[in-house]
Write a protein that holds these residues in place. Sequence first.
Motif, PDB file in Angstrom:
ATOM      1  N   UNK A  95      18.018 -11.633 -63.732  1.00 45.18           N
ATOM      2  CA  UNK A  95      18.924 -12.631 -63.656  1.00 45.18           C
ATOM      3  C   UNK A  95      19.657 -13.166 -64.509  1.00 45.18           C
ATOM      4  N   UNK A  96      20.933 -13.598 -64.622  1.00 48.17           N
ATOM      5  CA  UNK A  96      21.764 -14.121 -65.685  1.00 48.17           C
ATOM      6  C   UNK A  96      22.544 -15.283 -65.013  1.00 48.17           C
ATOM      7  N   UNK A  97      22.696 -16.579 -65.298  1.00 52.98           N
ATOM      8  CA  UNK A  97      23.335 -17.397 -64.649  1.00 52.98           C
ATOM      9  C   UNK A  97      24.412 -17.836 -65.847  1.00 52.98           C
ATOM     10  N   UNK A  98      25.649 -17.763 -65.209  1.00 53.83           N
ATOM     11  CA  UNK A  98      26.758 -17.714 -66.040  1.00 53.83           C
ATOM     12  C   UNK A  98      27.311 -19.220 -66.080  1.00 53.83           C
ATOM     13  N   UNK A  99      28.521 -19.445 -66.781  1.00 54.49           N
ATOM     14  CA  UNK A  99      28.821 -20.684 -67.356  1.00 54.49           C
ATOM     15  C   UNK A  99      29.263 -21.664 -66.049  1.00 54.49           C
ATOM     16  N   UNK A 100      29.513 -21.150 -64.781  1.00 56.87           N
ATOM     17  CA  UNK A 100      29.893 -21.850 -63.707  1.00 56.87           C
ATOM     18  C   UNK A 100      28.816 -21.673 -62.847  1.00 56.87           C
TER      19      UNK A 100
END
Length: 153
Positions: A95-100
């Motif tokens: 899992x990677x959570x981006x800027x948005x």
Amino acid sequence: MGYAIAADGINWRRVESESDLQAGETFSESIPETPIDHYKLKAAKRITTDFFAEIKAGFVTTQTGIKMDCDIADIQRFKSAYDLAELKGQTVMPVIVDYDNVVHTDIPLTDALAMILELGDHYQTQYIKKQNLRAQIMDPLVTTKPEVDAIVW
């Protein structure tokens, strides 16, 4: 005898007493910093503010096209998550959570590492830019407001 300091904090003049102050001025018994030195400090702070605005705006990585937070703490957290995935023998970042705040799953570790390096390069480039601009502003050869004003982000 004292000094009337203008509301902008840069300009000042000698006065006999506080009763000689004009609207917006403050009184000081000691000689203020030279106006250009004070102006330079304000300009250096402006550059620092511009640096943080640039960093807080995020950065789109070319490897994946994902926009990520790029404050140094964000990059370190991303690198720690990458290290953990690698230590666990995983081949993808689960899992990677981006800027948005969009969740991305199963990003290959090779892509994740490329993203981390890009983010680090971006941060480092902006940091070096900030330091260089601040050094230009504080250069003793810069002695006028127009010269200071010409140094911008």
